[in-house]
Design a protein around this motif. Structure first.
Motif, PDB file in Angstrom:
ATOM      1  N   LEU A  96       6.257  66.438  51.134  1.00 40.29           N
ATOM      2  CA  LEU A  96       6.438  65.029  50.795  1.00 40.29           C
ATOM      3  C   LEU A  96       5.119  64.422  50.345  1.00 40.29           C
ATOM      4  N   GLY A  97       5.139  63.626  49.285  1.00 40.45           N
ATOM      5  CA  GLY A  97       3.934  62.987  48.784  1.00 40.45           C
ATOM      6  C   GLY A  97       3.364  61.972  49.765  1.00 40.45           C
ATOM      7  N   ARG A  98       2.057  61.741  49.657  1.00 46.53           N
ATOM      8  CA  ARG A  98       1.374  60.837  50.582  1.00 46.53           C
ATOM      9  C   ARG A  98       1.995  59.446  50.580  1.00 46.53           C
ATOM     10  N   ARG A  99       2.325  58.925  49.395  1.00 45.08           N
ATOM     11  CA  ARG A  99       2.886  57.579  49.333  1.00 45.08           C
ATOM     12  C   ARG A  99       4.213  57.492  50.068  1.00 45.08           C
ATOM     13  N   HIS A 100       5.025  58.535  49.975  1.00 44.46           N
ATOM     14  CA  HIS A 100       6.323  58.503  50.648  1.00 44.46           C
ATOM     15  C   HIS A 100       6.178  58.672  52.162  1.00 44.46           C
ATOM     16  N   LEU A 101       5.107  59.316  52.600  1.00 49.93           N
ATOM     17  CA  LEU A 101       4.820  59.355  54.038  1.00 49.93           C
ATOM     18  C   LEU A 101       4.448  57.961  54.534  1.00 49.93           C
ATOM     19  N   SER A 102       3.597  57.265  53.799  1.00 47.89           N
ATOM     20  CA  SER A 102       3.268  55.884  54.169  1.00 47.89           C
ATOM     21  C   SER A 102       4.508  55.010  54.153  1.00 47.89           C
ATOM     22  N   ASN A 103       5.373  55.223  53.166  1.00 46.55           N
ATOM     23  CA  ASN A 103       6.620  54.474  53.052  1.00 46.55           C
ATOM     24  C   ASN A 103       7.444  54.586  54.335  1.00 46.55           C
ATOM     25  N   GLY A 104       7.577  55.793  54.864  1.00 47.27           N
ATOM     26  CA  GLY A 104       8.321  55.976  56.106  1.00 47.27           C
ATOM     27  C   GLY A 104       7.623  55.402  57.320  1.00 47.27           C
ATOM     28  N   MET A 105       6.288  55.401  57.282  1.00 52.30           N
ATOM     29  CA  MET A 105       5.527  54.842  58.405  1.00 52.30           C
ATOM     30  C   MET A 105       5.860  53.373  58.635  1.00 52.30           C
ATOM     31  N   ALA A 106       6.263  52.669  57.585  1.00 53.28           N
ATOM     32  CA  ALA A 106       6.591  51.244  57.742  1.00 53.28           C
ATOM     33  C   ALA A 106       7.759  51.061  58.700  1.00 53.28           C
ATOM     34  N   PRO A 126      18.181  64.701  56.228  1.00 51.47           N
ATOM     35  CA  PRO A 126      17.156  63.902  55.548  1.00 51.47           C
ATOM     36  C   PRO A 126      15.893  64.712  55.281  1.00 51.47           C
ATOM     37  N   THR A 127      15.311  64.498  54.113  1.00 48.92           N
ATOM     38  CA  THR A 127      14.123  65.260  53.721  1.00 48.92           C
ATOM     39  C   THR A 127      12.893  64.387  53.552  1.00 48.92           C
ATOM     40  N   THR A 128      13.010  63.092  53.806  1.00 49.18           N
ATOM     41  CA  THR A 128      11.873  62.176  53.733  1.00 49.18           C
ATOM     42  C   THR A 128      11.630  61.563  55.105  1.00 49.18           C
ATOM     43  N   LEU A 129      10.469  60.990  55.289  1.00 45.33           N
ATOM     44  CA  LEU A 129      10.166  60.358  56.577  1.00 45.33           C
ATOM     45  C   LEU A 129      11.065  59.160  56.819  1.00 45.33           C
ATOM     46  N   ILE A 130      11.313  58.371  55.791  1.00 44.51           N
ATOM     47  CA  ILE A 130      12.178  57.205  55.975  1.00 44.51           C
ATOM     48  C   ILE A 130      13.613  57.643  56.263  1.00 44.51           C
ATOM     49  N   GLY A 131      14.010  58.803  55.735  1.00 48.81           N
ATOM     50  CA  GLY A 131      15.326  59.339  56.064  1.00 48.81           C
ATOM     51  C   GLY A 131      15.412  59.819  57.497  1.00 48.81           C
ATOM     52  N   LEU A 132      14.318  60.435  57.989  1.00 48.67           N
ATOM     53  CA  LEU A 132      14.307  60.951  59.356  1.00 48.67           C
ATOM     54  C   LEU A 132      14.437  59.857  60.394  1.00 48.67           C
ATOM     55  N   VAL A 133      13.772  58.723  60.176  1.00 45.81           N
ATOM     56  CA  VAL A 133      13.681  57.717  61.238  1.00 45.81           C
ATOM     57  C   VAL A 133      14.539  56.485  60.992  1.00 45.81           C
ATOM     58  N   ASP A 134      15.113  56.355  59.785  1.00 41.73           N
ATOM     59  CA  ASP A 134      15.838  55.120  59.482  1.00 41.73           C
ATOM     60  C   ASP A 134      17.158  55.394  58.769  1.00 41.73           C
ATOM     61  N   ALA A 135      17.100  55.783  57.509  1.00 41.29           N
ATOM     62  CA  ALA A 135      18.311  55.902  56.698  1.00 41.29           C
ATOM     63  C   ALA A 135      19.261  56.975  57.204  1.00 41.29           C
ATOM     64  N   GLU A 175      -1.991  65.122  57.538  1.00 42.89           N
ATOM     65  CA  GLU A 175      -1.492  66.457  57.890  1.00 42.89           C
ATOM     66  C   GLU A 175       0.004  66.604  57.642  1.00 42.89           C
ATOM     67  N   ARG A 176       0.636  65.563  57.117  1.00 47.11           N
ATOM     68  CA  ARG A 176       2.086  65.568  56.874  1.00 47.11           C
ATOM     69  C   ARG A 176       2.861  65.975  58.132  1.00 47.11           C
ATOM     70  N   PHE A 177       2.428  65.421  59.249  1.00 45.12           N
ATOM     71  CA  PHE A 177       3.077  65.701  60.539  1.00 45.12           C
ATOM     72  C   PHE A 177       3.122  67.207  60.795  1.00 45.12           C
ATOM     73  N   GLY A 178       2.094  67.930  60.376  1.00 46.28           N
ATOM     74  CA  GLY A 178       2.115  69.387  60.378  1.00 46.28           C
ATOM     75  C   GLY A 178       2.493  70.021  61.693  1.00 46.28           C
TER      76      GLY A 178
END
Length: 416
Positions: free
Chosen positions: A209-219, A164-173, A246-249
């Motif tokens: 990853l764009g800021r909006r997609h980071l917020s998307n995964g935060m949900a 997975p390359t997105t935050l929502i992929g890392l923690v959910d999908a 910081e994009r989880f830097g």
């Protein structure tokens, strides 16, 4: 009279006297085991994680000892290919992988059987071996679902590996067993249970990853905090905005609050999924945020991302929980304020009585005729209800609309 329905007899009991058996019950057990692990620097040519993931024992041994070259079909999401295609190719070359990279555009409107067929055609053209050449899927949650469904159908079960390359992929999908695509107006209506042999979690992908997609995964992370992990909620409350900025830097190198946030989110999700992987039990706390959101997300396309729709759902049910005395006003406001700080929506024009009623009715059908609706109890616990009323939903939506109006007015005043 002899019973004419039996379980399949053992060889020693095949030939017995009496009337022949004309009905049978076949019973078997299929053990399921798959790996989910953090794999920092997964595209580093010296890192063997990707080339060995999902490989059979013999194939893995050959690839790490310089023997016969391995073969892999890599299905890579189009934007990921633009950013990482050269690095993926360099990794494959350095690790002696004969490979084809199939680039697939993947977003919610392309999450269809047509995309599944395209992946299946790529598998057929590659001539993939059925058991020892896992497909490697590199991309966000939509791509992982598409590839997973294609692999579940191709020769009735083909192994695959998720990166997975997105935050929502890392923690959910990326961590569960389900695959799925949309059908008509319905989200994930067609799907299977077909977990990847391995999922490799590399937070360094979040750097692009764009800021909006980071917020998307935060949900989806916030979901786990609200219904089972108060400590995770507190971490988001204290560090969430900075982690997005910081994009989880620091997490990419290990350590810091971001590392704990990701680990707790994945652990919490897997802890709920493992004992009920095939969803025989329909009361699932991880369904929190997924009662109204499927309808809202599909009707709003492309305006709402998945996590944003989940946030709307959680805001509604947080207010309902307050109305029922399951949480107090201070915790309600703390949750709503955190959502706003994470740049997640708490209200949308689609949150109106007719749409919400349709959403709940579809969820009741999905949950075998009962609401089975998880509501938060304070922060970090949940309860299921089956008696949510239309008036409760309407009043919660009206409160959130007023909450949003006040926030918009205050924002306009600050920028006047």
């Amino acid at each position: 009279m002899r019973n004419h329905q039996e379980t399949i007899p053992t060889p020693a009991g095949l030939f017995t006297s009496g009337d022949p058996v004309r009905a049978w019950t076949v019973s078997t057990t299929k053990p399921i085991s798959y790996q989910v692990s953090f794999a920092p620097r997964v595209l580093d040519p010296d890192n063997p994680a990707l080339v060995s993931a999902g490989a059979t024992t013999g194939a893995a041994a050959r690839s790490t000892t310089g023997g016969a070259r391995t073969r892999r079909l890599l299905v890579v999401e189009a934007r990921v290919y633009e950013l990482y295609g050269d690095r993926i190719r360099a990794y494959a070359d350095a690790n002696r992988i004969d490979h084809t990279m199939y680039v697939l555009p993947a977003h919610e409107r392309l999450k269809t059987m047509e995309s599944v067929f395209r992946v299946a055609a790529a598998m057929d053209h590659f001539g993939i071996a059925r058991r020892c050449e896992p497909v490697i899927a590199v991309g966000g949650g939509v791509l992982l679902d598409i590839v997973g469904l294609a692999c579940s159908l191709y020769r009735r079960s083909t192994p695959y590996v998720r990166v997975p390359t997105t935050l929502i992929g890392l923690v959910d999908a990326g961590v569960g067993a389900k695959t799925g695509v949309n059908f008509g107006p319905h989200k994930n209506r067609l799907g299977t249970y077909h977990p990847a042999d391995a999922t490799l979690l590399d937070p360094s992908f979040l750097a692009t990853l764009g800021r909006r997609h980071l917020s998307n995964g935060m949900a989806e992370i916030l979901k786990i905090g609200l219904i089972k992990d108060r400590c995770l909620f507190d971490l988001l409350d204290q560090h969430g905005e900075r982690l997005i900025a910081e994009r989880f830097g620091r997490t990419a190198q290990g350590g810091g609050p971001g590392d704990e946030v990701l680990a707790r989110a994945v652990h919490g999700m897997l802890q709920e999924l493992q004992p009920n992987l095939w969803e025989h039990q329909l009361e699932r706390v991880v369904d929190y945020g997924h009662s109204f959101s499927p309808t809202l997300e599909m009707r709003a396309l492309p305006a709402l991302l998945h996590g944003e729709a989940v946030s709307l759902d959680m805001a509604l049910t947080t207010v309902v929980a307050w109305q029922r005395g399951l949480t107090d006003a201070s915790r309600r406001d703390q949750v709503l304020n955190l959502m706003s700080r994470l740049r997640l929506p708490v209200w949308h024009p689609l949150c109106e009585p007719g749409v919400l009623a349709d959403a709940l009715a579809d969820t009741v059908r999905h949950r075998d005729g009962s609401q089975r609706l998880p509501l938060p109890v304070g922060i970090g616990d949940a309860v299921f209800v089956n008696n949510l009323t239309a008036s409760e939903i309407t009043s919660a939506a009206l409160l959130l609309r007023e909450h949003q109006r006040r926030r918009d007015t205050a924002r306009e005043a600050r920028h006047a």
